[in-house]
Design a protein around this motif. Sequence first.
Motif, PDB file in Angstrom:
ATOM      1  N   ILE A   4       0.908  -1.150   0.029  1.00 36.86           N
ATOM      2  CA  ILE A   4      -0.070   0.016  -0.102  1.00 36.86           C
ATOM      3  C   ILE A   4       0.965   1.275  -0.176  1.00 36.86           C
ATOM      4  CG2 ILE A   4      -1.687   1.472   1.463  1.00 36.86           C
ATOM      5  CD1 ILE A   4      -2.848  -1.284   2.156  1.00 36.86           C
ATOM      6  N   ILE A   5       1.863   1.182   0.896  1.00 37.35           N
ATOM      7  CA  ILE A   5       2.829   2.310   0.667  1.00 37.35           C
ATOM      8  C   ILE A   5       3.481   2.686  -0.443  1.00 37.35           C
ATOM      9  CG2 ILE A   5       5.217   3.116   1.594  1.00 37.35           C
ATOM     10  CD1 ILE A   5       3.019   3.580   3.631  1.00 37.35           C
ATOM     11  N   ARG A   6       3.788   1.724  -1.376  1.00 42.24           N
ATOM     12  CA  ARG A   6       4.414   1.555  -2.608  1.00 42.24           C
ATOM     13  C   ARG A   6       3.362   2.151  -3.592  1.00 42.24           C
ATOM     14  NH1 ARG A   6       9.476  -0.390  -2.405  1.00 42.24           N
ATOM     15  NH2 ARG A   6       9.891  -1.856  -0.932  1.00 42.24           N
ATOM     16  N   LEU A   7       2.275   1.652  -3.653  1.00 39.05           N
ATOM     17  CA  LEU A   7       1.138   2.169  -4.282  1.00 39.05           C
ATOM     18  C   LEU A   7       0.620   3.681  -4.244  1.00 39.05           C
ATOM     19  CD1 LEU A   7      -1.538  -0.748  -4.300  1.00 39.05           C
ATOM     20  CD2 LEU A   7      -0.103  -0.061  -6.325  1.00 39.05           C
ATOM     21  N   CYS A   8       0.860   4.178  -3.004  1.00 39.90           N
ATOM     22  CA  CYS A   8       0.223   5.408  -2.650  1.00 39.90           C
ATOM     23  C   CYS A   8       1.381   6.521  -2.748  1.00 39.90           C
ATOM     24  CB  CYS A   8      -0.420   5.374  -1.171  1.00 39.90           C
ATOM     25  SG  CYS A   8      -1.882   4.283  -1.142  1.00 39.90           S
ATOM     26  N   ARG A   9       2.515   6.206  -3.220  1.00 42.95           N
ATOM     27  CA  ARG A   9       3.317   7.326  -3.376  1.00 42.95           C
ATOM     28  C   ARG A   9       2.967   8.256  -4.531  1.00 42.95           C
ATOM     29  NH1 ARG A   9       8.546   3.223  -3.810  1.00 42.95           N
ATOM     30  NH2 ARG A   9       9.009   3.120  -1.777  1.00 42.95           N
ATOM     31  N   SER A  10       2.044   8.142  -5.297  1.00 37.76           N
ATOM     32  CA  SER A  10       1.102   8.904  -5.738  1.00 37.76           C
ATOM     33  C   SER A  10      -0.296   8.658  -5.480  1.00 37.76           C
ATOM     34  CB  SER A  10       1.240   8.928  -7.463  1.00 37.76           C
ATOM     35  OG  SER A  10       0.541   7.573  -7.927  1.00 37.76           O
ATOM     36  N   PHE A  11      -1.124   9.779  -5.793  1.00 33.61           N
ATOM     37  CA  PHE A  11      -2.373   9.616  -4.919  1.00 33.61           C
ATOM     38  C   PHE A  11      -3.147   8.396  -5.448  1.00 33.61           C
ATOM     39  CE2 PHE A  11      -1.493  13.913  -3.703  1.00 33.61           C
ATOM     40  CZ  PHE A  11      -2.162  14.130  -2.585  1.00 33.61           C
ATOM     41  N   ARG A  12      -3.989   7.446  -4.778  1.00 34.37           N
ATOM     42  CA  ARG A  12      -4.753   6.545  -5.239  1.00 34.37           C
ATOM     43  C   ARG A  12      -6.136   6.495  -4.246  1.00 34.37           C
ATOM     44  NH1 ARG A  12      -2.305   3.480  -9.305  1.00 34.37           N
ATOM     45  NH2 ARG A  12      -0.019   3.573  -8.989  1.00 34.37           N
ATOM     46  N   SER A  13      -7.183   6.264  -4.956  1.00 36.73           N
ATOM     47  CA  SER A  13      -8.285   6.056  -4.178  1.00 36.73           C
ATOM     48  C   SER A  13      -8.343   4.603  -3.483  1.00 36.73           C
ATOM     49  CB  SER A  13      -9.660   6.227  -5.201  1.00 36.73           C
ATOM     50  OG  SER A  13      -9.627   5.097  -6.115  1.00 36.73           O
ATOM     51  N   VAL A  14      -8.972   4.572  -2.605  1.00 31.77           N
ATOM     52  CA  VAL A  14      -9.153   3.430  -1.772  1.00 31.77           C
ATOM     53  C   VAL A  14      -9.901   2.242  -2.732  1.00 31.77           C
ATOM     54  CG1 VAL A  14     -10.403   2.115   0.015  1.00 31.77           C
ATOM     55  CG2 VAL A  14      -9.914   4.474   0.286  1.00 31.77           C
ATOM     56  N   ALA A  15     -10.838   2.419  -3.994  1.00 32.48           N
ATOM     57  CA  ALA A  15     -11.176   1.626  -4.826  1.00 32.48           C
ATOM     58  C   ALA A  15     -10.037   1.100  -5.564  1.00 32.48           C
ATOM     59  CB  ALA A  15     -12.205   2.564  -5.799  1.00 32.48           C
ATOM     60  N   GLU A  16      -9.015   1.967  -6.188  1.00 34.89           N
ATOM     61  CA  GLU A  16      -7.822   1.740  -6.863  1.00 34.89           C
ATOM     62  C   GLU A  16      -7.003   0.783  -6.149  1.00 34.89           C
ATOM     63  OE1 GLU A  16      -5.937   5.100  -9.641  1.00 34.89           O
ATOM     64  OE2 GLU A  16      -6.514   5.883  -7.945  1.00 34.89           O
ATOM     65  N   ILE A  17      -6.702   1.023  -4.852  1.00 32.60           N
ATOM     66  CA  ILE A  17      -5.987   0.080  -4.021  1.00 32.60           C
ATOM     67  C   ILE A  17      -6.725  -1.210  -4.074  1.00 32.60           C
ATOM     68  CG2 ILE A  17      -5.263  -0.319  -1.435  1.00 32.60           C
ATOM     69  CD1 ILE A  17      -4.872   2.864  -1.245  1.00 32.60           C
ATOM     70  N   SER A  18      -7.939  -1.175  -3.855  1.00 33.37           N
ATOM     71  CA  SER A  18      -8.681  -2.457  -3.608  1.00 33.37           C
ATOM     72  C   SER A  18      -8.540  -3.293  -5.104  1.00 33.37           C
ATOM     73  CB  SER A  18      -9.911  -2.220  -3.563  1.00 33.37           C
ATOM     74  OG  SER A  18     -10.788  -3.237  -3.504  1.00 33.37           O
ATOM     75  N   ALA A  19      -8.655  -2.638  -6.109  1.00 34.08           N
ATOM     76  CA  ALA A  19      -8.256  -3.231  -7.379  1.00 34.08           C
ATOM     77  C   ALA A  19      -6.943  -3.773  -7.566  1.00 34.08           C
ATOM     78  CB  ALA A  19      -9.020  -2.094  -8.431  1.00 34.08           C
TER      79      ALA A  19
ATOM     80  N   SER B  46      -9.134   9.652 -14.000  1.00 36.20           N
ATOM     81  CA  SER B  46      -7.831   9.264 -14.678  1.00 36.20           C
ATOM     82  C   SER B  46      -7.158   8.119 -14.080  1.00 36.20           C
ATOM     83  CB  SER B  46      -6.887  10.602 -14.306  1.00 36.20           C
ATOM     84  OG  SER B  46      -5.365  10.207 -14.702  1.00 36.20           O
ATOM     85  N   GLY B  47      -7.181   7.878 -12.868  1.00 37.07           N
ATOM     86  CA  GLY B  47      -6.659   6.631 -12.281  1.00 37.07           C
ATOM     87  C   GLY B  47      -7.579   5.422 -12.677  1.00 37.07           C
ATOM     88  N   LEU B  48      -8.829   5.475 -12.703  1.00 33.99           N
ATOM     89  CA  LEU B  48      -9.430   4.367 -13.322  1.00 33.99           C
ATOM     90  C   LEU B  48      -9.058   4.054 -14.727  1.00 33.99           C
ATOM     91  CD1 LEU B  48     -12.903   5.279 -11.772  1.00 33.99           C
ATOM     92  CD2 LEU B  48     -11.379   3.288 -11.142  1.00 33.99           C
ATOM     93  N   ARG B  49      -8.847   5.001 -15.714  1.00 30.41           N
ATOM     94  CA  ARG B  49      -8.265   4.703 -16.928  1.00 30.41           C
ATOM     95  C   ARG B  49      -6.932   4.191 -17.039  1.00 30.41           C
ATOM     96  NH1 ARG B  49     -10.490  10.577 -18.963  1.00 30.41           N
ATOM     97  NH2 ARG B  49     -12.530   9.819 -19.608  1.00 30.41           N
ATOM     98  N   ARG B  50      -6.182   4.413 -16.068  1.00 26.51           N
ATOM     99  CA  ARG B  50      -4.763   3.722 -15.959  1.00 26.51           C
ATOM    100  C   ARG B  50      -4.905   2.308 -15.507  1.00 26.51           C
ATOM    101  NH1 ARG B  50      -2.367   8.554 -12.998  1.00 26.51           N
ATOM    102  NH2 ARG B  50      -3.726   7.934 -11.375  1.00 26.51           N
ATOM    103  N   LEU B  51      -6.001   2.015 -14.874  1.00 22.39           N
ATOM    104  CA  LEU B  51      -6.311   0.582 -14.736  1.00 22.39           C
ATOM    105  C   LEU B  51      -6.418  -0.309 -15.838  1.00 22.39           C
ATOM    106  CD1 LEU B  51      -8.644   0.780 -11.371  1.00 22.39           C
ATOM    107  CD2 LEU B  51      -6.142   0.186 -11.567  1.00 22.39           C
TER     108      LEU B  51
END
Length: 120
Positions: A56-71, A115-120
């Motif tokens: 989670i720390i590595r993922l959140c070096r840039s802003f992430r939504s909780v939904a993105e973290i889950s996915a 934008s984050g969802l599009r990157r998924l």
Amino acid sequence: MLGVDGTGDEEPLFRPYAVTGGRAEPRYHMAMETLVSSSPIMEEELALLTPEQDAIIRLCRSFRSVAEISALLRVPLGVARVLVADMADEGLVRLHQPRLDQGQPDLNMLERVLSGLRRL
């Protein structure tokens, strides 16, 4: 993200409810669009993190939504909420809650989520 055995299988990085003690809901409400960012952490503190916290720390070096973290971690949303809330309580991440009580959506926040969802 790699599976538990490092082969890239579709298994989650960890067993979801084992790491939350069976909890599926955080101690307080957290919207799925809540943005999460890593707090500054000393190198020696990184060694003390659980594998889930490290991911989670590595993922959140840039802003992430909780939904993105889950996915991205391939865990149920409730598990991601519990993990993120626990980490926020420990000061490992910062939460950027949407201001839903003002009645108007934050367009900047919505654009970042889209934008984050599009990157998924």
